[in-house]
Motif scaffolding. Structure first.
Motif, mmCIF file in Angstrom:
data_model
loop_
_atom_site.group_PDB
_atom_site.id
_atom_site.type_symbol
_atom_site.label_atom_id
_atom_site.label_comp_id
_atom_site.label_asym_id
_atom_site.label_seq_id
_atom_site.Cartn_x
_atom_site.Cartn_y
_atom_site.Cartn_z
ATOM 1 N N SER A 1 18.325 -55.944 11.181
ATOM 2 C CA SER A 1 19.075 -56.213 12.406
ATOM 3 C C SER A 1 20.589 -56.111 12.203
ATOM 4 C CB SER A 1 18.726 -57.611 12.937
ATOM 5 O OG SER A 1 19.083 -58.595 11.989
ATOM 6 N N VAL A 2 21.041 -56.253 10.927
ATOM 7 C CA VAL A 2 22.483 -56.214 10.644
ATOM 8 C C VAL A 2 22.917 -54.822 10.204
ATOM 9 C CG1 VAL A 2 24.331 -57.207 9.245
ATOM 10 C CG2 VAL A 2 22.426 -58.644 10.013
ATOM 11 N N PHE A 3 22.075 -54.186 9.380
ATOM 12 C CA PHE A 3 22.442 -52.893 8.802
ATOM 13 C C PHE A 3 21.518 -51.803 9.345
ATOM 14 C CE2 PHE A 3 23.574 -56.199 5.805
ATOM 15 C CZ PHE A 3 24.908 -55.916 5.585
ATOM 16 N N ASN A 4 21.843 -51.300 10.499
ATOM 17 C CA ASN A 4 20.999 -50.269 11.107
ATOM 18 C C ASN A 4 21.330 -48.870 10.594
ATOM 19 O OD1 ASN A 4 19.560 -52.056 12.777
ATOM 20 N ND2 ASN A 4 21.245 -52.093 14.256
ATOM 21 N N SER A 5 22.581 -48.635 10.305
ATOM 22 C CA SER A 5 22.965 -47.271 9.887
ATOM 23 C C SER A 5 24.068 -47.293 8.838
ATOM 24 C CB SER A 5 23.427 -46.471 11.097
ATOM 25 O OG SER A 5 24.525 -47.090 11.712
ATOM 26 N N GLU A 6 24.034 -48.278 7.966
ATOM 27 C CA GLU A 6 25.099 -48.413 6.960
ATOM 28 C C GLU A 6 24.905 -47.390 5.841
ATOM 29 O OE1 GLU A 6 28.638 -50.069 6.066
ATOM 30 O OE2 GLU A 6 27.348 -50.778 7.681
ATOM 31 N N SER A 7 25.977 -46.761 5.432
ATOM 32 C CA SER A 7 25.925 -45.771 4.351
ATOM 33 C C SER A 7 26.754 -46.257 3.173
ATOM 34 C CB SER A 7 26.468 -44.427 4.835
ATOM 35 O OG SER A 7 26.525 -43.503 3.779
ATOM 36 N N PHE A 8 26.180 -46.124 1.985
ATOM 37 C CA PHE A 8 26.896 -46.525 0.773
ATOM 38 C C PHE A 8 26.920 -45.371 -0.216
ATOM 39 C CE2 PHE A 8 25.894 -50.489 2.717
ATOM 40 C CZ PHE A 8 26.951 -51.310 2.408
ATOM 41 N N ASN A 9 27.428 -44.261 0.243
ATOM 42 C CA ASN A 9 27.529 -43.076 -0.605
ATOM 43 C C ASN A 9 28.991 -42.775 -0.889
ATOM 44 O OD1 ASN A 9 24.780 -42.828 -0.357
ATOM 45 N ND2 ASN A 9 24.896 -41.367 1.331
ATOM 46 N N ILE A 10 29.266 -42.462 -2.124
ATOM 47 C CA ILE A 10 30.601 -41.979 -2.493
ATOM 48 C C ILE A 10 30.483 -40.486 -2.720
ATOM 49 C CG2 ILE A 10 32.401 -41.985 -4.251
ATOM 50 C CD1 ILE A 10 31.770 -44.907 -4.740
ATOM 51 N N ILE A 11 31.168 -39.703 -1.887
ATOM 52 C CA ILE A 11 31.145 -38.247 -2.028
ATOM 53 C C ILE A 11 32.590 -37.774 -2.101
ATOM 54 C CG2 ILE A 11 30.451 -36.068 -0.976
ATOM 55 C CD1 ILE A 11 28.232 -37.595 0.465
ATOM 56 N N TYR A 12 32.925 -37.137 -3.204
ATOM 57 C CA TYR A 12 34.310 -36.702 -3.382
ATOM 58 C C TYR A 12 34.335 -35.302 -3.975
ATOM 59 C CZ TYR A 12 38.961 -36.222 -5.259
ATOM 60 O OH TYR A 12 40.207 -35.744 -5.548
ATOM 61 N N SER A 13 35.034 -34.394 -3.311
ATOM 62 C CA SER A 13 35.250 -33.057 -3.825
ATOM 63 C C SER A 13 36.720 -32.917 -4.200
ATOM 64 C CB SER A 13 34.897 -32.001 -2.770
ATOM 65 O OG SER A 13 33.542 -32.108 -2.402
ATOM 66 N N LEU A 14 36.995 -32.112 -5.208
ATOM 67 C CA LEU A 14 38.383 -31.905 -5.608
ATOM 68 C C LEU A 14 39.175 -31.320 -4.440
ATOM 69 C CD1 LEU A 14 37.938 -30.515 -9.201
ATOM 70 C CD2 LEU A 14 38.610 -32.806 -8.494
ATOM 71 N N PRO A 15 40.445 -31.707 -4.291
ATOM 72 C CA PRO A 15 41.235 -31.327 -3.115
ATOM 73 C C PRO A 15 41.315 -29.821 -2.929
ATOM 74 C CG PRO A 15 42.394 -32.949 -4.446
ATOM 75 C CD PRO A 15 41.201 -32.518 -5.242
ATOM 76 N N SER A 16 41.202 -29.395 -1.696
ATOM 77 C CA SER A 16 41.386 -27.998 -1.340
ATOM 78 C C SER A 16 42.379 -27.947 -0.181
ATOM 79 C CB SER A 16 40.052 -27.370 -0.933
ATOM 80 O OG SER A 16 39.487 -28.078 0.155
ATOM 81 N N PRO A 17 42.966 -26.781 0.071
ATOM 82 C CA PRO A 17 43.957 -26.696 1.143
ATOM 83 C C PRO A 17 43.372 -27.069 2.499
ATOM 84 C CG PRO A 17 44.041 -24.747 -0.262
ATOM 85 C CD PRO A 17 42.826 -25.517 -0.662
ATOM 86 N N SER A 18 44.198 -27.664 3.338
ATOM 87 C CA SER A 18 43.784 -27.969 4.702
ATOM 88 C C SER A 18 43.768 -26.685 5.533
ATOM 89 C CB SER A 18 44.758 -28.964 5.336
ATOM 90 O OG SER A 18 44.847 -30.146 4.574
ATOM 91 N N LYS A 19 43.172 -26.781 6.706
ATOM 92 C CA LYS A 19 43.197 -25.677 7.654
ATOM 93 C C LYS A 19 43.894 -26.149 8.927
ATOM 94 C CE LYS A 19 38.963 -23.468 5.982
ATOM 95 N NZ LYS A 19 37.586 -23.014 6.324
ATOM 96 N N LEU A 20 44.771 -25.318 9.450
ATOM 97 C CA LEU A 20 45.477 -25.638 10.682
ATOM 98 C C LEU A 20 44.889 -24.832 11.834
ATOM 99 C CD1 LEU A 20 49.238 -25.835 9.627
ATOM 100 C CD2 LEU A 20 47.518 -27.645 9.676
ATOM 101 N N GLU A 21 44.485 -25.534 12.884
ATOM 102 C CA GLU A 21 43.924 -24.898 14.074
ATOM 103 C C GLU A 21 44.919 -25.040 15.222
ATOM 104 O OE1 GLU A 21 40.369 -25.779 17.284
ATOM 105 O OE2 GLU A 21 40.081 -26.396 15.187
ATOM 106 N N PHE A 22 45.392 -23.912 15.731
ATOM 107 C CA PHE A 22 46.405 -23.913 16.781
ATOM 108 C C PHE A 22 45.863 -24.575 18.046
ATOM 109 C CE2 PHE A 22 48.387 -21.803 20.482
ATOM 110 C CZ PHE A 22 49.713 -22.146 20.245
#
Length: 443
Positions: A159-180
């Motif tokens: 009843s308290v934790f219906n959709s709680e996620s406890f995952n650590i997902i980390y990828s090495l930094p990559s360039p951002s993308k700019l959308e006009f």
């Protein structure tokens, strides 16, 4: 081609590979640091939940943190091995470079020619190995999953934790993308006798954009579609602006020793709340933390200073180049989470990155960075810099690695703002007859 030319080409290849591999070690260090931060953030989250459901959560916390600790140690060991491998590769290539330098300076032409032929395959293999390391690194993903623990926990507290996620997902930094998103032209009108030039931009927390019109002495409020919601005429030449809170901004002056704090209502009404007299002229301004700003100076012995919310001025305890900056040639911002100050030097084509805690600094001098001006902090604490002469925005890691350049729909972009949620970027320029304000989404 004689032996010396061949050796020189081999040396240049190795030096480039060394520099590139040094950048790899920065990414590995960043992965290690962020993994530790994620584990600490997870612990804080668990402690907050523990206050609500003490006994059951105690068992869950112990299980999660034990699993995370084991995974963290294993992953850090793997990152450390990869870093050692990089450093070993660098030392080997440096040794070869020294050998080539020695042959080039003291060896006969015949010996130089023989050395080139003898070392050609070794250098080729070394560069190939360095390239292989880079390709392997680009595929690194760090995943720390707690699915089994969460399932067990949810079975007790569904009843308290219906959709709680406890995952650590980390990828090495990559360039951002700019959308006009949208762009508007800034032209003289009956309300604006001069062609507007926006020298200061800042997003309020609700993503309304504040713009400073230096030519018409105005402060303007835009909505997320770049529609003007209101403007306020100032009695002096304004330079830059920073959002202080949900309903407050601060404006710097070009010719006055002052900071003006203005209230911004939900209905976009602007009113001056207070004025703080300063002992120096300030140009760019951004939040350093909840209590202080970092400001760039004009014709002052220090290129940047600290100003508190109440108007007290103080200095950073770091060594900086001895140079006084004319107006518009010196911009700065602050990466709060890392205690890092970033300063651009337009005339020297340089970006200075100062770590306030360690005292270390990095100077970025890259072919993509020409006449750097406005600077703002984006996702992953990457900084975006307006590189006027290359007509792009340059994205740089906190360690000083140039990740990418982003083309924008204007000539000579200078002034930048990034929203608090790091999802929007605004940019303006100062080209007479072609001035614009543009909005981009950051992906």
């Amino acid at each position: 081609m004689d032996g010396r030319d061949g050796c020189d080409k081999l040396k240049n290849k190795l030096v480039a590979a060394i520099n590139s591999t040094n950048q790899v070690t920065e990414l590995l260090d960043d992965a290690d640091s962020r993994l530790s931060d994620d584990i600490r953030a997870l612990s804080d989250k668990l402690k907050d939940m523990k206050a609500r459901i003490i006994q059951i959560f105690d068992d869950f916390t112990n299980e999660i943190l034990t699993h995370a600790s084991v995974y963290s140690k294993s992953t850090k060991d793997d990152l450390a091995k990869k870093k050692i491998n990089c450093e070993t590769q660098i030392q080997s290539m440096k040794k070869t470079v020294r050998t080539l330098d020695s042959i080039m300076s003291t060896g006969t032409p015949a010996k130089q020619f023989i050395t080139e032929r003898r070392m050609l395959d070794d250098v080729h293999n070394a560069v190939k190995d360095a390239t292989s390391i880079h390709e392997e690194l680009s595929r690194i993903d760090i995943h720390c999953l707690f699915d089994d623990q969460v399932k067990k926990f949810k079975s007790k507290l569904e009843s308290v934790f219906n959709s709680e996620s406890f995952n650590i997902i980390y990828s090495l930094p990559s360039p951002s993308k700019l959308e006009f998103v949208r762009s508007i032209e800034l032209k003289a009108t009956s309300d604006n006798l001069e062609e507007p030039m926006y020298t200061g931009l800042s997003f309020l927390p609700d993503n309304r954009l504040v713009a400073i019109d230096n030519q018409n002495h105005k402060c303007l409020i835009y909505d997320v579609n770049l529609n003007v919601k209101n403007s306020y005429k100032l009695s002096y030449i304004p330079q830059c602006v920073a959002a202080v809170s949900d309903d407050e901004i601060v404006v710097t002056s070009g010719g006055k020793y002052r900071l003006d704090f203005l209230n911004v209502s939900k209905t976009n009404k602007l009113t001056v709340k207070r004025t703080c007299k300063m002992n120096a002229k300030y140009f760019s301004i951004s939040m350093m933390n909840n209590d202080n700003f970092v400001v760039s100076t004009v014709d002052h012995i220090k290129p940047f200073r600290i100003v508190s919310i109440s108007g007290d001025e103080s200095e950073f305890n770091i060594k900086t180049p001895s140079k006084k900056y004319p107006v518009g040639t010196n911009y700065c911002t602050f990466i709060c989470d890392r205690e890092i100050l970033v300063q651009t030097d337009r005339d020297e084509d340089k970006i200075y990155i100062y770590n306030i805690e360690s005292g270390k600094n990095v100077t970025v001098n890259d072919k993509l960075v020409k006449s750097p001006c406005g600077v703002a902090v984006g996702p992953y604490d990457h900084v975006f810099v307006g590189s006027s002469s290359t007509k792009c925005l340059v994205e740089i890691t906190p360690g000083g690695r140039v990740l990418s350049s982003h083309q924008v729909d204007m000539d000579y972009p200078r002034y930048i703002a990034i929203s608090k949620d790091k999802k929007l970027l605004a940019v303006s320029n100062s080209v007479i007859g072609a001035r614009k304000l543009s909005l981009y989404k950051i992906a």
